[in-house]
Design an enzyme around this catalytic site. Sequence first.
Site, short mmCIF file in Angstrom:
data_model
loop_
_atom_site.label_atom_id
_atom_site.label_comp_id
_atom_site.label_asym_id
_atom_site.label_seq_id
_atom_site.Cartn_x
_atom_site.Cartn_y
_atom_site.Cartn_z
N LYS A 32 1.63 -9.61 -0.78
CA LYS A 32 1.72 -8.70 -1.93
C LYS A 32 2.68 -7.58 -1.58
O LYS A 32 2.60 -7.01 -0.48
CB LYS A 32 0.35 -8.13 -2.30
N CYS A 45 0.84 -1.21 0.00
CA CYS A 45 0.00 0.00 0.00
C CYS A 45 0.87 1.26 0.00
O CYS A 45 1.74 1.42 0.85
CB CYS A 45 -0.91 0.01 1.22
N GLU A 50 -0.62 -2.06 -14.17
CA GLU A 50 -0.77 -1.39 -15.47
C GLU A 50 -1.21 -2.35 -16.58
O GLU A 50 -0.75 -2.27 -17.72
CB GLU A 50 0.54 -0.69 -15.84
#
Length: 318
Positions: A139, A98, A201
């Site tokens: 992650k 984050c 992306e």
Amino acid sequence: MQIYLAPMEGLLDHVLRDMLTRLGGVDLCVTEFVRVSGTLLPNKTFYRIAPELLHGSRTPSGVPVRVQLLGSDPVCMAENAAKLAALGPLGIDLNFGCPAKTVNRHRGGAVLLDEPETVHAIVAAVRSAVPAHLPVTAKMRLGYTDRSRKLECAQAIEAAGAAELVVHARTKTDGYRPPAYWEELPAIREAINIPLIANGEIWTVGDFQRCRTVSGCDDIMLGRGMVAAPGLARAAKGEGDASWSEVAPLLPLFWEKVEPEVLPKHRAGRLKQWLAYLRKIYPEADELFLRCRTLVDPAEVEQAVFPALDKQTAASHA
């Protein structure tokens, strides 16, 4: 090949997970993070972020859901993970990616990528606190301000017992600015022996294919690209994109399901937020967005959007 739906704080909540997984192609979802900061959280906190826990940890269309935790204290993270594990998630994911300033300021998310030893301690503590059959995954980004410790962090996560690692191929400093640096991922893939999932992306099937080629990763996590193109996962699997006639019926359902989740003054914002993504792909969504972009009152939004949506649907079937 597995396609994951990304956790995105303030965007991809359980309502939108429900909508996007109805169109197919998604194999696994990860929730937005549950913030762990010094206390043992009540069950209602986990259920608020992941109501799927009440239904076998699956979305209404049956897609498995992992619940993500974010925090910096290994002991507190482990205690909350153990409590969460008792609620029956199909996996626990740990957030080291984050980029939000408020989160990083409190030593959560991507800022921990400057502390591989802390990352290791958190993963190891959680792994030891939950049943062996329950996957613990993580992650991360390529780093906080630079990429110099990406291999250290990935290896720390593996060594601590994580089953999988997702890497968003940008640093915290990169934020969400294009491009994503997929070319950084092969070095990470070679440095660890657990599955690596590429993220960042991916807006089109072409992006998806290039990401797999450049990264060498079989599995991909989709985020904003899936919000804009709800058929992207399905299309990436060669099963056909989603037409507007398939996406349109999800909007009134989304509107209905959002109502109990937010205050009335925020309900319009949630619909406009999704339409702002959809309009990148669908001209019909652009028309609806322009009709409601200045509106806040739910009744006015309904009057502006849904009769127009009905006309669009009728025209598409004419």
